[in-house]
Design a protein around this motif. Structure first.
Motif, mmCIF file in Angstrom:
data_model
loop_
_atom_site.group_PDB
_atom_site.id
_atom_site.type_symbol
_atom_site.label_atom_id
_atom_site.label_comp_id
_atom_site.label_asym_id
_atom_site.label_seq_id
_atom_site.Cartn_x
_atom_site.Cartn_y
_atom_site.Cartn_z
ATOM 1 N N ILE A 154 0.847 -1.187 0.000
ATOM 2 C CA ILE A 154 0.000 0.000 0.000
ATOM 3 C C ILE A 154 0.887 1.243 0.000
ATOM 4 C CG2 ILE A 154 -1.625 1.368 1.349
ATOM 5 C CD1 ILE A 154 -2.936 -1.186 2.251
ATOM 6 N N LYS A 155 0.705 2.061 -1.012
ATOM 7 C CA LYS A 155 1.452 3.304 -1.126
ATOM 8 C C LYS A 155 0.479 4.409 -1.515
ATOM 9 C CE LYS A 155 5.896 1.225 -2.404
ATOM 10 N NZ LYS A 155 5.724 0.166 -1.479
ATOM 11 N N THR A 206 -9.497 0.384 -0.719
ATOM 12 C CA THR A 206 -10.956 0.384 -0.815
ATOM 13 C C THR A 206 -11.425 0.070 -2.231
ATOM 14 O OG1 THR A 206 -11.030 2.766 -1.207
ATOM 15 C CG2 THR A 206 -11.216 2.016 1.082
ATOM 16 N N ASN A 207 -10.612 0.387 -3.187
ATOM 17 C CA ASN A 207 -10.862 0.026 -4.579
ATOM 18 C C ASN A 207 -9.521 0.151 -5.295
ATOM 19 O OD1 ASN A 207 -10.494 2.769 -5.339
ATOM 20 N ND2 ASN A 207 -12.642 3.194 -4.904
ATOM 21 N N ASN A 208 -9.511 0.224 -6.578
ATOM 22 C CA ASN A 208 -8.242 0.274 -7.304
ATOM 23 C C ASN A 208 -7.476 1.572 -7.151
ATOM 24 O OD1 ASN A 208 -8.530 -2.307 -8.238
ATOM 25 N ND2 ASN A 208 -9.502 -1.695 -10.160
ATOM 26 N N SER A 209 -8.131 2.611 -6.642
ATOM 27 C CA SER A 209 -7.444 3.891 -6.613
ATOM 28 C C SER A 209 -7.404 4.593 -5.255
ATOM 29 C CB SER A 209 -8.065 4.836 -7.646
ATOM 30 O OG SER A 209 -9.421 5.063 -7.309
ATOM 31 N N MET A 210 -8.015 4.011 -4.218
ATOM 32 C CA MET A 210 -8.072 4.687 -2.919
ATOM 33 C C MET A 210 -7.602 3.781 -1.782
ATOM 34 S SD MET A 210 -9.122 7.759 -3.562
ATOM 35 C CE MET A 210 -9.700 8.511 -2.061
ATOM 36 N N ILE A 211 -7.117 4.433 -0.726
ATOM 37 C CA ILE A 211 -6.699 3.770 0.496
ATOM 38 C C ILE A 211 -7.508 4.358 1.644
ATOM 39 C CG2 ILE A 211 -4.804 3.425 2.140
ATOM 40 C CD1 ILE A 211 -2.903 3.943 -0.274
ATOM 41 N N LEU A 212 -8.017 3.492 2.512
ATOM 42 C CA LEU A 212 -8.660 3.934 3.743
ATOM 43 C C LEU A 212 -7.668 3.699 4.872
ATOM 44 C CD1 LEU A 212 -10.995 4.879 5.512
ATOM 45 C CD2 LEU A 212 -11.829 2.512 5.522
ATOM 46 N N LEU A 218 -11.997 7.710 16.270
ATOM 47 C CA LEU A 218 -11.572 7.036 15.041
ATOM 48 C C LEU A 218 -11.478 8.080 13.941
ATOM 49 C CD1 LEU A 218 -11.071 4.624 13.121
ATOM 50 C CD2 LEU A 218 -13.558 4.409 12.936
ATOM 51 N N PHE A 219 -10.240 8.313 13.479
ATOM 52 C CA PHE A 219 -10.010 9.205 12.345
ATOM 53 C C PHE A 219 -9.881 8.344 11.098
ATOM 54 C CE2 PHE A 219 -8.900 11.863 15.841
ATOM 55 C CZ PHE A 219 -9.195 13.145 15.440
ATOM 56 N N SER A 220 -10.625 8.686 10.058
ATOM 57 C CA SER A 220 -10.603 7.949 8.792
ATOM 58 C C SER A 220 -10.115 8.876 7.686
ATOM 59 C CB SER A 220 -11.992 7.433 8.445
ATOM 60 O OG SER A 220 -12.459 6.549 9.447
ATOM 61 N N LEU A 221 -9.054 8.439 7.012
ATOM 62 C CA LEU A 221 -8.509 9.195 5.906
ATOM 63 C C LEU A 221 -8.684 8.372 4.641
ATOM 64 C CD1 LEU A 221 -6.661 9.761 8.557
ATOM 65 C CD2 LEU A 221 -5.200 10.900 6.929
ATOM 66 N N ASN A 222 -9.215 8.985 3.613
ATOM 67 C CA ASN A 222 -9.285 8.372 2.287
ATOM 68 C C ASN A 222 -8.310 9.140 1.399
ATOM 69 O OD1 ASN A 222 -11.484 6.253 2.084
ATOM 70 N ND2 ASN A 222 -12.515 7.904 3.183
ATOM 71 N N ILE A 223 -7.292 8.417 0.931
ATOM 72 C CA ILE A 223 -6.291 9.064 0.094
ATOM 73 C C ILE A 223 -6.056 8.227 -1.162
ATOM 74 C CG2 ILE A 223 -5.141 10.297 1.956
ATOM 75 C CD1 ILE A 223 -3.044 8.094 2.042
ATOM 76 N N PRO A 224 -5.723 8.896 -2.257
ATOM 77 C CA PRO A 224 -5.461 8.165 -3.499
ATOM 78 C C PRO A 224 -4.220 7.287 -3.374
ATOM 79 C CG PRO A 224 -5.782 10.504 -3.935
ATOM 80 C CD PRO A 224 -5.656 10.349 -2.453
ATOM 81 N N MET A 225 -4.271 6.151 -4.041
ATOM 82 C CA MET A 225 -3.106 5.280 -4.105
ATOM 83 C C MET A 225 -2.105 5.868 -5.066
ATOM 84 S SD MET A 225 -4.751 1.456 -4.054
ATOM 85 C CE MET A 225 -3.349 0.812 -4.880
ATOM 86 N N TYR A 226 -0.832 5.540 -4.847
ATOM 87 C CA TYR A 226 0.231 6.001 -5.718
ATOM 88 C C TYR A 226 0.371 5.041 -6.866
ATOM 89 C CZ TYR A 226 4.867 7.357 -7.279
ATOM 90 O OH TYR A 226 5.921 7.771 -8.038
#
Length: 136
Positions: free
Chosen positions: A21-22, A62-68, A128-136
């Motif tokens: 995961i990056k 979470t999918n092909n382009s995001m990280i939770l 609980l802090f939730s961050l959704n960020i794009p994958m590299y």
């Protein structure tokens, strides 16, 4: 950086992140985000003197382009009357010991620099802090 402080305060640190995961963004800014969230969690656990003393970081695709990314603590949670204000500039619960820029800066970095989102809620034992960020 914060691990010695956690050990000193008898706080267990749990990390569950797959090696593949990056995320998208600048490494130093991401470190700032994580350090701020961990520091706040540590302070909450210490301030509330909770019996269960844990902080966890979990990341999943979470999918092909995001990280939770979830940062969770057992510090008792954030009072409901202020939970919607914690990302505001200069908002602090630490009195003269806080500047009120940590979480507002965290939100700014996540949203503006990383093209992600950040949210917070209380769970059974803490925040609980939730961050959704794009994958590299």
């Amino acid at each position: 950086m914060i691990k010695p402080q956690l050990l000193k305060e008898n706080i267990e640190f749990i990390m569950d992140i797959d090696d593949d995961i990056k995320g998208y963004g600048v490494a130093s800014e991401f470190k700032h985000i994580i350090l701020n969230l961990l520091s706040n969690a540590k302070d909450s656990i210490i301030h509330n003197n909770t019996r269960i003393r844990e902080i966890s970081i979990i990341a999943e695709k979470t999918n092909n382009s995001m990280i939770l990314l979830k940062v969770q603590d057992t510090g008792g949670g954030i009072p409901e009357d202020i939970i919607n204000d914690i990302f505001d500039d200069y908002f602090t619960t630490k009195g003269k010991g806080g500047t009120g820029i940590g979480l507002s800066m965290t939100k700014l970095i996540v949203e503006e620099e990383m093209n992600g989102t950040i949210s917070v809620c209380n769970n059974k034992d803490g925040a609980l802090f939730s961050l959704n960020i794009p994958m590299y």
